[in-house]
Design an enzyme around this catalytic site. Structure first.
Site, PDB file in Angstrom:
ATOM      1  N   GLN A 190      -3.445   1.328  -2.376  1.00 45.02           N
ATOM      2  CA  GLN A 190      -3.492   2.504  -1.504  1.00 45.02           C
ATOM      3  C   GLN A 190      -4.771   2.490  -0.653  1.00 45.02           C
ATOM      4  OE1 GLN A 190      -0.944   4.662  -1.210  1.00 45.02           O
ATOM      5  NE2 GLN A 190      -2.002   5.913   0.292  1.00 45.02           N
ATOM      6  N   LYS A 238       5.035   7.993  -4.797  1.00 40.87           N
ATOM      7  CA  LYS A 238       5.587   6.642  -4.883  1.00 40.87           C
ATOM      8  C   LYS A 238       6.064   6.365  -6.304  1.00 40.87           C
ATOM      9  CE  LYS A 238       2.779   5.157  -1.005  1.00 40.87           C
ATOM     10  NZ  LYS A 238       1.562   4.525  -0.480  1.00 40.87           N
ATOM     11  N   ASP A 261       3.625  -3.724   1.554  1.00 41.60           N
ATOM     12  CA  ASP A 261       3.116  -2.971   2.712  1.00 41.60           C
ATOM     13  C   ASP A 261       3.238  -3.781   4.005  1.00 41.60           C
ATOM     14  OD1 ASP A 261       2.106  -0.368   2.184  1.00 41.60           O
ATOM     15  OD2 ASP A 261       0.401  -1.201   1.098  1.00 41.60           O
TER      16      ASP A 261
HETATM   17  N1  GUN Z   1      -2.455   4.780   3.293  1.00 46.63           N
HETATM   18  C1  GUN Z   1      -1.751   5.481   4.209  1.00 46.63           C
HETATM   19  N2  GUN Z   1      -0.551   4.914   4.433  1.00 46.63           N
HETATM   20  C2  GUN Z   1      -0.496   3.827   3.635  1.00 46.63           C
HETATM   21  C3  GUN Z   1       0.495   2.840   3.407  1.00 46.63           C
HETATM   22  O1  GUN Z   1       1.569   2.814   3.999  1.00 46.63           O
HETATM   23  N3  GUN Z   1       0.182   1.893   2.495  1.00 46.63           N
HETATM   24  C4  GUN Z   1      -1.012   1.864   1.838  1.00 46.63           C
HETATM   25  N4  GUN Z   1      -1.229   0.879   0.975  1.00 46.63           N
HETATM   26  N5  GUN Z   1      -1.959   2.756   2.024  1.00 46.63           N
HETATM   27  C5  GUN Z   1      -1.690   3.742   2.920  1.00 46.63           C
END
Ligand code: GUN
Length: 281
Positions: free
Chosen positions: A95, A51, A118
């Site tokens: 995350q 990211k 998200d």
């Molecule tokens: N863990 C796995 N996929 C995601 C996601 O799309 N966003 C976040 N914040 N954590 C994750």
């Protein structure tokens, strides 16, 4: 069989975002994303790093907050509060999964819904239910983008989603429904899973188990979307038995190089959307 190439399609999305980020910058508006990671989960570290790299490539300012495994709920909420107030940060992503002693939902609820890139906050989840939204969870959003790019019609089609998580399965079902698909969401208690999957024109597998979807579960001519990222003998494999299924379907996403790159591209898109909204653009 057509291979749906997530690298190519995510490239188009990222190019679009990059141009807009740059145009905003010329008007004096920056775009910034804060990514919080708690603990040492190796998969999470890889995702967070990807990211960060995507932000850098698109001119989005990224701030990483790597907190120790034993961070308290109060410390994490204090950081979120600070980021909620920070004008240079437009998007906040924490995350998941978090270490077990932390209350995941309370953390999600603490993020300013306008910075919730998200789309996990109840306010954004509610808006998705209503079909009127700014942010869409990145993985389902990326899948919709792939279907659109490939001109795959959803209206009237039988859509089966395997998996009912808040991150993928539930919002995926909702987005397909908004496009007038006829949607079934299956899960671990579903009876006759094979028969239900065999009826799917569009089959989305978000189970988290390697090679879960076998050829006998797929209709001839189906579109198969594989959300799984499973590590088997140090190799990444999806939830779909790709070799067995590929010749049966009209189109399929590979792993890696399918849904994964789309998820990150849509996060970039959501961060741009947040920056635009916060600056009335
Ligand atoms: N863990 C796995 N996929 C995601 C996601 O799309 N966003 C976040 N914040 N954590 C994750």
């Amino acid at each position: 069989m057509k291979l749906i190439d997530g690298k190519v399609i995510s490239g188009y999305v990222k190019d679009r975002v990059k141009e807009e980020v740059s145009a905003l910058k010329e008007q004096g508006v920056t775009t910034g994303l804060a990514v919080i990671i708690v603990g040492e989960d190796p998969a999470s570290k890889v995702y967070v790093n990807n990211k960060k790299k995507a932000c850098e490539a698109l001119g989005i300012i990224s701030e990483e907050y790597a907190l120790s495994e034993n961070t308290t709920q109060e410390e994490l909420l204090a950081l979120i509060d600070e980021l909620n107030k920070k004008p240079t940060i437009n998007g906040i992503l924490c995350q998941l999964p978090l270490p077990r002693h932390l209350d995941e939902q309370a953390v999600i609820n603490a993020i300013d819904p306008q910075k919730d890139v998200d789309a996990f906050h109840p306010q954004n989840v509610g808006k998705i239910m209503q079909g009127d939204y700014d942010f869409v969870p990145c993985t389902p959003a990326g899948i919709m983008e792939m279907l659109k790019y490939e001109n795959i019609e959803i209206e009237g089609k039988t859509c089966v989603v395997i998996g009912r998580s808040n991150i993928v399965g539930k919002p995926m079902g909702m987005l397909l429904l908004h496009k007038n698909g006829t949607v079934t969401i299956c899960h671990s208690r579903t009876k006759n899973l094979k028969e239900i999957c065999r009826g799917a024109d569009i089959l989305v597998a978000a189970v988290g188990r390697p090679n879960f979807v076998t050829a006998d579960m797929v209709k001839e001519g189906a579109v198969v979307i594989d959300v799984g990222i499973n590590r088997v003998h140090n190799k990444l494999v999806g939830d779909v038995d790709f070799e067995a299924v590929k010749d049966k379907c009209e189109a399929i996403t590979p792993v890696p190089g399918g849904v994964g790159p789309m998820t990150i591209a849509m996060l970039m898109q959501n961060t741009l959307t947040a920056a635009k909204k916060q600056n009335n653009r």
